[in-house]
Design an enzyme around this catalytic site. Structure first.
Site, short mmCIF file in Angstrom:
data_model
loop_
_atom_site.label_atom_id
_atom_site.label_comp_id
_atom_site.label_asym_id
_atom_site.label_seq_id
_atom_site.Cartn_x
_atom_site.Cartn_y
_atom_site.Cartn_z
N ASP A 188 50.61 66.26 44.89
CA ASP A 188 51.60 65.23 45.18
C ASP A 188 51.69 65.04 46.70
O ASP A 188 50.89 65.58 47.45
CB ASP A 188 52.97 65.58 44.57
CG ASP A 188 53.57 66.86 45.12
OD1 ASP A 188 53.14 67.35 46.18
OD2 ASP A 188 54.50 67.39 44.48
N PHE A 189 52.67 64.27 47.14
CA PHE A 189 52.79 63.95 48.56
C PHE A 189 53.01 65.17 49.44
O PHE A 189 52.73 65.16 50.63
CB PHE A 189 53.93 62.94 48.78
CG PHE A 189 55.29 63.53 48.53
CD1 PHE A 189 56.02 64.09 49.57
CD2 PHE A 189 55.83 63.54 47.25
CE1 PHE A 189 57.28 64.64 49.34
CE2 PHE A 189 57.09 64.10 47.02
CZ PHE A 189 57.81 64.65 48.06
#
Length: 147
Positions: free
Chosen positions: A26-27
């Site tokens: 994810d980010f």
């Protein structure tokens, strides 16, 4: 010829390695929680394959015994304990813990070295025409042999 891609069964447990890629994160740079489900699905599939359950042959035999069948995840309990990050090499470990009339319960772990990252218990049901059906004899025998 491609068995090395499927992992190995050691001490009654299937071990399969996965490398974490950018697309798995994810980010924040850690593995997105839903991607562990994909890793574990591959582990369950390869576990069956290495036990001799070539899926096409097994499905053909089951289709003759129970037309219109499917395997569905009935329930899944997961504990996320530690994160994995890009470039980590993970070990997805799978083993059966119960084979009942219409369901199989498997335990799964995702490890990085000695660290336990995720543990799961997955109950898979065998259905036909939307209703639970007894697991075909060939698959039941195969899985019980590994318990």
């Amino acid at each position: 010829m491609t068995a090395h891609l499927d992992g190995a069964i050691r001490d009654g447990r299937h071990h399969m390695q996965i490398r974490v890629y950018y697309e798995d994160t994810d980010f924040s740079g850690i593995v997105y929680h839903a991607n562990y489900l994909r890793f574990m699905e591959r582990g369950r599939t390869n576990h069956l394959r290495l036990m001799g359950a070539e899926q096409h042959a097994l499905f053909a035999e089951a289709q003759a015994e129970t037309p219109g069948f499917a395997f569905v995840v009935r329930s899944m309990h997961l504990d996320y304990l530690k994160p994995a990050r890009m470039d980590d090499v993970l070990d997805v470990v799978t083993w059966p813990i119960a084979v009942k009339g219409a369901s199989i319960t498997l335990a799964q772990e995702v490890r990085r070295g000695h660290d336990l990252l995720v543990k799961a218990e997955v109950r898979v049901a065998f259905i036909s025409e939307g209703r639970a059906q007894p697991i075909p004899k060939a698959l039941r025998t195969l899985l019980k042999a590994d318990l």
